[in-house]
Design an enzyme around this catalytic site. Structure first.
Site, short mmCIF file in Angstrom:
data_model
loop_
_atom_site.label_atom_id
_atom_site.label_comp_id
_atom_site.label_asym_id
_atom_site.label_seq_id
_atom_site.Cartn_x
_atom_site.Cartn_y
_atom_site.Cartn_z
N TYR A 1 0.84 -1.20 0.00
CA TYR A 1 0.00 0.00 0.00
C TYR A 1 0.88 1.25 0.00
CZ TYR A 1 -4.03 2.94 0.99
OH TYR A 1 -5.02 3.88 0.90
N PHE B 1 -8.86 18.89 -24.47
CA PHE B 1 -9.26 17.49 -24.57
C PHE B 1 -10.58 17.38 -23.82
CE2 PHE B 1 -9.24 12.98 -23.35
CZ PHE B 1 -9.14 12.44 -24.61
N THR B 2 -11.43 16.44 -24.19
CA THR B 2 -12.79 16.37 -23.61
C THR B 2 -12.78 16.39 -22.08
OG1 THR B 2 -12.63 13.99 -23.88
CG2 THR B 2 -13.88 15.18 -25.55
N ASP C 1 0.49 18.80 -21.04
CA ASP C 1 -0.18 17.51 -21.13
C ASP C 1 0.65 16.65 -22.07
OD1 ASP C 1 -1.72 15.30 -21.85
OD2 ASP C 1 -3.61 16.39 -21.78
N LYS D 1 -1.47 6.24 -23.50
CA LYS D 1 -1.11 6.56 -24.88
C LYS D 1 0.37 6.20 -25.14
CE LYS D 1 -5.19 8.41 -24.40
NZ LYS D 1 -5.44 9.80 -24.10
N ARG E 1 -15.43 12.67 -33.74
CA ARG E 1 -14.82 13.81 -33.05
C ARG E 1 -15.38 15.05 -33.73
NH1 ARG E 1 -12.27 12.21 -28.11
NH2 ARG E 1 -14.49 12.26 -27.88
N PHE F 1 -21.11 12.14 -25.64
CA PHE F 1 -20.66 11.22 -26.68
C PHE F 1 -20.41 9.80 -26.16
CE2 PHE F 1 -16.20 10.94 -25.48
CZ PHE F 1 -15.98 12.11 -24.78
C1 LIG Z 1 -6.37 10.53 -23.12
C2 LIG Z 1 -6.02 11.90 -22.82
C3 LIG Z 1 -6.39 12.50 -21.60
C4 LIG Z 1 -7.25 11.80 -20.57
O1 LIG Z 1 -6.61 10.67 -20.08
P1 LIG Z 1 -7.40 9.36 -19.59
O2 LIG Z 1 -6.29 8.43 -19.22
O3 LIG Z 1 -8.23 8.87 -20.72
O4 LIG Z 1 -8.21 9.76 -18.42
C5 LIG Z 1 -5.99 13.80 -21.38
N1 LIG Z 1 -5.27 14.47 -22.30
C6 LIG Z 1 -4.92 13.92 -23.48
C7 LIG Z 1 -4.13 14.71 -24.45
C8 LIG Z 1 -5.27 12.63 -23.77
O5 LIG Z 1 -4.92 12.10 -24.96
#
Ligand SMILES: *Cc1c(COP(=O)(O)O)cnc(C)c1O
Length: 481
Positions: A79, A131-132, A222, A265, A388, A454
């Site tokens: 933990y 990003f969403t 990011d 990613k 998208r 979406f």
């Molecule tokens: C996928 C993504 C996110 C969100 O990450 P999750 O792991 O899906 O929560 C944020 N910013 C970018 C640029 C992304 O590609």
């Protein structure tokens, strides 16, 4: 890696061999027609048993390396104070040069904590593009999200190498207009996900940092698609072709105050993290970490994934790993363009994109062009892609649709998963669909969530165009495809 054939033709080629495979089946068009109706014409709601190729996303779907899988077997399930975390922190020090690392369960968890700690009602968060999940979290914290991209970003046919650049003049204007104290940070998203996976240049990041510093504004990076952005800098930015991906990443990171990523990613695992050299930022975020994520050495992640992430971070600095996505996407886009399809150019870093405004120009924007195209692609091919466009925007407070700048069908290429014959198959079916595009009609919502609609929204096909499309497909290919 790319190789030149004796004919002079250049192709991307895998510099790995495949040792584990997963079976996929192409269900016939009659079943696909049923499946898309069951899914409410929303590709998110399809089940993988009905998919031939899953090009919905590159998120958490990439092929891991043998070394990543091996590392998972030796993870330390504690933990607190687990050894796996310290391997990750060491990898972050080496690859990104940050002293403080905070794992979180995925990218949006990092955004949630950033919003909680740094964003206040009435603030404006500036960024090259949203990003969403980013937008949702910052808006829920009471801020406005403002994208200050250059004119080039919205051109779907372009040769501009860095469409993800932030517009410096607009940045200065925003500081004047809102006041630096109302701008908690400027956010630079590597390989901008929602607008075709387009990178920004090192020069642009440096200039953004100069303006931000001069005004006491924090720069948030990011880096979910960091290695791809570094790869594009190496390939496209003057002066960088001789540098390694690692050297480019180090140079990028020196301008960053606070870094976060979705590990789903570039690093090919499932998780996320926040990193910084500013102890005071780390401490402020740490207050909330146990409330939402977990203890500081696992942050909501499985220790197995933490191990694999440490390996993935190091591996993505290999140019052949960083380039694995972009090189196949370049080929995919080239084949689309050769076939007369309205692809977004130049090729980006996570997917090939079709411009739905050009593909189905006869469908009105109110009929959700990108969503309709995504449903039609599934019917014609068994390939799942992602809308998208306007469906990805939630409604305005007055209930009206917020029409997206771009209506795109995104065909993601999970890293190291699909091959050239898969790409050729998709291009062939897309070409057929383009010839028959007049059969594609609009969609209408029948069930609509208020936030991030979406994901779970359900729609219907206007005038049953889906049935006519499937009939035309059967007439050309027979019932078995
Ligand atoms: C996928 C993504 C996110 C969100 O990450 P999750 O792991 O899906 O929560 C944020 N910013 C970018 C640029 C992304 O590609």
């Amino acid at each position: 890696m790319k190789v030149k054939l004796s004919s002079g033709y250049e192709i991307p080629i895998e510099n790995h061999k495949v040792r584990i495979v997963q079976r996929t089946d192409l269900v016939p068009v009659t079943r696909r027609l049923e499946a898309i109706a069951e899914a409410g014409y929303n590709t998110f709601l399809l089940r993988t048993k009905d998919l031939f190729l899953d090009m919905l996303t590159d998120s958490g779907t990439n092929a891991m390396s043998d070394n990543q899988l091996a590392a998972m077997m030796v993870s330390d399930d504690a933990y607190a104070g687990c050894a796996s975390f310290y391997k990750l922190a060491d990898a972050v020090k080496d690859v990104l040069r940050f002293d403080h690392t905070m794992p979180v369960h995925q990218g949006r968890a990092a955004e949630h904590l950033l919003a909680k700690v740094f964003v206040k009602p009435g603030d404006t968060v500036l960024m090259n593009y949203h990003f969403t999940t980013t937008k949702a979290h910052f808006e829920l914290a009471g801020a406005k999200v403002l994208e200050i991209y250059t004119d080039e970003m919205m051109k779907t046919e372009s040769t501009h190498p860095f469409k993800g650049n932030l517009d410096l003049q607009r940045f200065k204007d925003c500081i004047k207009k809102f006041g630096a104290d109302k701008i908690p940070f400027v956010r630079m998203e590597a390989t901008t996900n929602l607008v075709g996976g387009q990178p920004f240049s090192l020069k642009n990041l440096k200039e953004v940092k100069e303006i931000a510093s001069a005004n006491g504004i924090m720069l948030v990076f990011d880096g979910s698609l960091l290695s791809e952005n570094a790869y594009f800098i190496k390939m496209r930015e003057p002066g960088y072709s001789g540098k390694t991906i690692q050297e480019i990443i180090w140079e990028l990171m020196q301008y960053v105050d606070l870094f976060y990523l979705s590990a789903r990613k570039s690093t090919s695992v499932r998780g996320g993290m926040i990193c910084t050299n500013r102890k005071e930022y780390y401490d402020r975020l740490l207050d909330w970490l146990p409330v939402y994520e977990g203890f500081s050495t696992y942050g909501g992640m499985s220790t197995k994934e933490i191990e694999a992430m440490a390996v993935g971070l190091r591996e993505m600095t290999d140019v052949n790993v960083a380039g694995a996505g972009p090189e196949f996407i370049e080929y995919f886009v080239k084949r689309m363009v050769e076939s007369g399809l309205p692809a977004v150019t130049p090729p980006g870093g996570l997917a090939a994109h079709l411009d739905a405004k050009r593909f189905v120009s006869h469908v009105p924007v109110s009929g959700y062009q990108a969503g309709a195209l995504a449903a039609a692609i599934y019917i014609a091919s068994g390939v799942r892609c992602m809308e998208r466009g306007t469906i990805s925007n939630d409604r305005a407070p007055d209930g009206s649709d917020v029409y997206a700048d771009l209506e795109l069908a995104r065909l993601a290429l999970p890293r190291r998963v699909y091959t050239m014959s898969h790409i050729e198959y998709v291009v062939d079916r897309l070409t057929w669909l383009y010839k028959n595009r007049q059969l594609i009609g609009g969609l209408r919502f029948v069930q609509e969530p208020k936030v991030l609609r979406f994901f779970f929204g359900r729609l219907e096909a206007l005038d049953k165009w889906d049935i006519k499309l499937a009939d035309a497909f059967k007439a050309d290919f027979g019932p078995n495809y």
